[in-house]
Structure formats: C-alpha cells, structure tokens
Scaffold this motif. Structure first.
Motif, PDB file in Angstrom:
ATOM      1  N   PHE A   9       2.209  -1.693  -7.662  1.00 13.03           N
ATOM      2  CA  PHE A   9       2.898  -1.057  -6.542  1.00 13.03           C
ATOM      3  C   PHE A   9       4.278  -1.677  -6.297  1.00 13.03           C
ATOM      4  CE2 PHE A   9      -1.541   0.013  -4.862  1.00 13.03           C
ATOM      5  CZ  PHE A   9      -1.508   1.265  -5.451  1.00 13.03           C
ATOM      6  N   TYR A  10       4.430  -2.968  -6.588  1.00 13.04           N
ATOM      7  CA  TYR A  10       5.746  -3.599  -6.451  1.00 13.04           C
ATOM      8  C   TYR A  10       6.751  -2.929  -7.390  1.00 13.04           C
ATOM      9  CZ  TYR A  10       4.014  -7.575  -3.699  1.00 13.04           C
ATOM     10  OH  TYR A  10       3.484  -8.369  -2.718  1.00 13.04           O
ATOM     11  N   GLN A  37      -4.887   2.948  -9.897  1.00 11.51           N
ATOM     12  CA  GLN A  37      -4.580   1.588  -9.447  1.00 11.51           C
ATOM     13  C   GLN A  37      -5.713   0.595  -9.692  1.00 11.51           C
ATOM     14  OE1 GLN A  37      -5.530  -0.357  -6.625  1.00 11.51           O
ATOM     15  NE2 GLN A  37      -7.174   0.989  -5.934  1.00 11.51           N
ATOM     16  N   LEU A  45       1.102  -4.716   3.581  1.00  4.51           N
ATOM     17  CA  LEU A  45      -0.054  -5.300   2.904  1.00  4.51           C
ATOM     18  C   LEU A  45      -0.772  -6.319   3.786  1.00  4.51           C
ATOM     19  CD1 LEU A  45      -1.315  -4.891   0.113  1.00  4.51           C
ATOM     20  CD2 LEU A  45      -0.012  -6.854  -0.699  1.00  4.51           C
ATOM     21  N   TYR A  67       6.471  -3.236   1.620  1.00  2.45           N
ATOM     22  CA  TYR A  67       5.136  -3.243   1.008  1.00  2.45           C
ATOM     23  C   TYR A  67       4.388  -4.527   1.356  1.00  2.45           C
ATOM     24  CZ  TYR A  67       1.484  -3.376  -2.543  1.00  2.45           C
ATOM     25  OH  TYR A  67       0.274  -3.479  -3.186  1.00  2.45           O
ATOM     26  N   GLN A  68       5.086  -5.646   1.286  1.00  2.00           N
ATOM     27  CA  GLN A  68       4.446  -6.916   1.616  1.00  2.00           C
ATOM     28  C   GLN A  68       4.048  -6.959   3.091  1.00  2.00           C
ATOM     29  OE1 GLN A  68       3.772  -9.094  -0.817  1.00  2.00           O
ATOM     30  NE2 GLN A  68       2.585 -10.293   0.659  1.00  2.00           N
ATOM     31  N   ASP A  79      -0.260  -6.038  -9.874  1.00  2.00           N
ATOM     32  CA  ASP A  79       0.005  -5.215  -8.692  1.00  2.00           C
ATOM     33  C   ASP A  79       1.189  -4.307  -9.002  1.00  2.00           C
ATOM     34  OD1 ASP A  79       0.294  -4.046  -6.249  1.00  2.00           O
ATOM     35  OD2 ASP A  79       0.196  -5.898  -5.093  1.00  2.00           O
ATOM     36  N   LYS A  83      -4.738  -1.968   3.383  1.00  2.00           N
ATOM     37  CA  LYS A  83      -5.039  -2.054   1.956  1.00  2.00           C
ATOM     38  C   LYS A  83      -3.816  -1.678   1.118  1.00  2.00           C
ATOM     39  CE  LYS A  83      -8.433   0.840   2.130  1.00  2.00           C
ATOM     40  NZ  LYS A  83      -9.591   1.671   1.705  1.00  2.00           N
ATOM     41  N   LYS A  84      -3.900  -1.987  -0.182  1.00  2.00           N
ATOM     42  CA  LYS A  84      -2.777  -1.744  -1.083  1.00  2.00           C
ATOM     43  C   LYS A  84      -2.384  -0.272  -1.123  1.00  2.00           C
ATOM     44  CE  LYS A  84      -3.511  -5.585  -4.303  1.00  2.00           C
ATOM     45  NZ  LYS A  84      -3.761  -5.957  -5.719  1.00  2.00           N
ATOM     46  N   GLU A  85      -3.386   0.603  -1.210  1.00  2.00           N
ATOM     47  CA  GLU A  85      -3.084   2.030  -1.322  1.00  2.00           C
ATOM     48  C   GLU A  85      -2.345   2.537  -0.089  1.00  2.00           C
ATOM     49  OE1 GLU A  85      -5.960   0.604  -1.633  1.00  2.00           O
ATOM     50  OE2 GLU A  85      -6.976   1.192  -3.486  1.00  2.00           O
ATOM     51  N   ASP A 128      -0.870  -2.141 -18.312  1.00  2.00           N
ATOM     52  CA  ASP A 128       0.109  -2.455 -17.262  1.00  2.00           C
ATOM     53  C   ASP A 128       1.536  -2.377 -17.804  1.00  2.00           C
ATOM     54  OD1 ASP A 128      -2.009  -2.944 -15.596  1.00  2.00           O
ATOM     55  OD2 ASP A 128      -1.926  -5.115 -15.810  1.00  2.00           O
TER      56      ASP A 128
END
Length: 328
Positions: free
Chosen positions: A190-191, A182, A291, A287-288, A188, A295-297, A134
């Motif tokens: 993506f943030y 991912q 979300l 993004y939040q 996470d 899903k995240k993707e 990460d």
C-alpha cells in the motif's frame, strides 16, 4: 528475512559519496545525473541524518521516508533563510547563488553526517520481507508514473490523450488488484501504491500543459522568479495582496530557488516536477496515520479517497508544503 543495517559509519560514507558525486555533476553540468542526485541529496539526506540524530525508535520505512522529506524541506528553508541574512554581511550579495549553495549545503550535509558518525549510535536494523510477486507488482506500479510522463509528452506534442486515459484506467485496475490481492503480499504494497498512483496523477495534470496551473500559482511563480534571478530573498511589498503573500513565504521563494540552482532546472520545471513529487509523499503520511486507527485496507481506501479529491494538487503551492507538515 532480508535486513538493512544502518551503521553510523556506513551512513557517513554514503553521504560523502553522494555529495561528492553531486558536486562533480554540478561542476560538469551532467544532465539527468545532476537532477536526480540533486533531488536525492536535498530531499532525503538532511532529514534522514537529522532523524538518526534524534534517535527516534520504532520507525518503519514509510515513517522514515516521510519524516526525512519533511525535515529536509524544513532544514532547507531555514538554512536558506540563514544564508540569505548572514552572507550579505560578509559582502556576498547573492547568497542563494549556485556557488554559495554548493559550498554551504555540502558543509551542512557533511557536518550532520560527521556528528552522526562521531556519536556512534547503535546500528538500526530494518527488516522486510518481499517475494517475486511483490517485486512484479512494484514494477507494474512504478510504470504508472512513467506512462503518465510519456502520455503528457504525447499530449503536448500531438494533442493525443489516449495514453493518459489508459493510465487512468490502469490506476483503477491497480487499485482494485492491490486491494483484492493484498493477503498475498509479504511487503506492505500500500505504501508503494499510494506513492506511485499519486505521482502518476499529479504528473498527468501538471505535465499535460506547458504552463503553470492555478490562480495562486501565478503569483507564487512570480515570487520564485524574483528570488531566483536575484539569488536573494527580499520580501518586498508590491501592494498586490497575492504577490505579497507569495513573497513573504519561504516555501515558494527560498525553497524552489535552492532546488533550481542545485538541480539546474528552470523555474517552470521546478514547479511542475519537484513540487508534485513533494506532494506525492503526503499519502505516505496519511496512510501511516490511518493505519494507527484502522486496518490496512481501510487505511488505503482513505488514502485513495484523498487522492481522487486532490487530482490537481493540494491547493496553492505553499499549501502543498504546508500539508506535508500538517499530516504528521
């Protein structure tokens, strides 16, 4: 699992230390330190303190950062307006001068910190997981804005855009890599990806020239300069529609004046560096929001779609600030 424990007394101590260091940096006019501490103390501290006073539960790190930025900007605009109207009554004709802002903003941050300390809220525990993998990816993503800045300097100095083109290619590679890998992340990612990618793109756009971009931005820059030079906001009528709209907007008059005087940056660099940084937090909020519905993707894909449709920003500069409040 690593944890960050936010206690009221530790938060108050951090505020005192950061605010003291900022005041010293301003007094000694220390380059770079003044700019960095000024941005941090203005953009995060007021909102973070207010957020803790509100006792909002179940806020993740992304929510906390985005809401802290939004609340800080709102507090600064209205606090600046309050100073602008109050201090002239006591004979201070330049209420937005550096000296006035240092004293009053220090008082505001310390007061918020003291109230939080006095309330003795239960400590907040923020848990997160991360691995060496990460951290390596995060370092790679953070390199994108750095490459963007260096490429923009090279573009201005020699007209060579090769680094900027390389950065755009790397953004595509990072986007695909983050999506493909991912499941291997414990954090996470993506943030971080959303934030760094948009910063890199905005810097590549706004720093690639020595001039202010956009049509509305010219009148906003004019309004900012008038307010900054006078250290006082006077929404005078110029009988030019665009200038009048800019002069009547706190987000392009009082707000940049506060940042300029505290950070010691001239007007051009406030609009070319600070405002793109403001806009770069919008993908965090998006993004939040996504979300909470998917899903995240898919959420990250939605954010990336927003980014590629906003390569030069979010419209006029006042719309950049408005978007921050619209997203939540």
């Amino acid at each position: 699992m690593p944890q960050i424990i936010w206690r009221s007394n530790s938060i108050f101590a951090i505020v005192l230390v950061l605010q003291s260091l900022l005041n010293i940096a301003i007094f000694l006019n220390l380059p770079f330190i003044r700019e960095v501490l000024g941005f941090v103390c203005l953009t995060f501290i007021p909102g973070f303190l207010a957020l803790n006073l509100l006792k909002l539960e179940k806020l993740g790190l992304g929510d906390t950062v985005f809401l802290s930025v939004g609340i800080s900007i709102a507090l600064l605009m209205f606090f600046g307006l309050f100073l602008n109207e109050l201090l002239p009554l006591f004979g201070i004709l330049r209420p937005l001068s550096t000296e006035s802002l240092i004293i009053t903003l220090t008082f505001m941050n310390v007061l918020l910190g003291f109230i939080l300390y006095h309330k003795q809220n239960p400590p907040k525990i923020v848990s997160f997981r991360s691995s060496l993998f990460d951290l390596n990816i995060c370092v790679a993503l953070v390199c994108l804005p750095i490459l963007s800045v260096i490429g923009s300097i090279l573009m201005n100095a020699k007209g060579d855009n090769s680094l900027l083109l390389l950065m755009m290619i790397l953004i595509s590679v990072c986007f695909l890599a983050v999506l493909a890998l991912q499941r291997k992340f414990t954090l996470d990612i993506f943030y971080v990806a959303s934030l760094t990618i948009y910063i890199a793109i905005l810097f590549a756009t706004w720093l690639a020239t020595n001039y202010i971009l956009g049509y509305d931005s010219q009148s906003e820059f004019y309004a900012f300069q008038i307010t900054r030079n006078a250290a006082f906001w006077n929404p005078m009528k110029t009988f030019e529609l665009e200038r009048d709209k800019a002069m009547g907007t706190l987000s392009v008059t009082i707000l940049p004046t506060i940042y300029s005087n505290i950070m010691g940056l001239n007007a051009t660099w406030i609009l070319k560096i600070v405002y793109p940084l403001f806009a770069s937090f919008v993908p965090l909020g998006l993004y939040q929001f996504y979300l909470s519905h998917t899903k995240k993707e898919a959420a990250f894909l939605g954010v990336f779609l927003f980014i590629i449709h906003s390569l030069d920003g979010l419209g006029s500069l006042k719309e950049w600030i408005a978007t921050i409040f619209y997203v939540p």
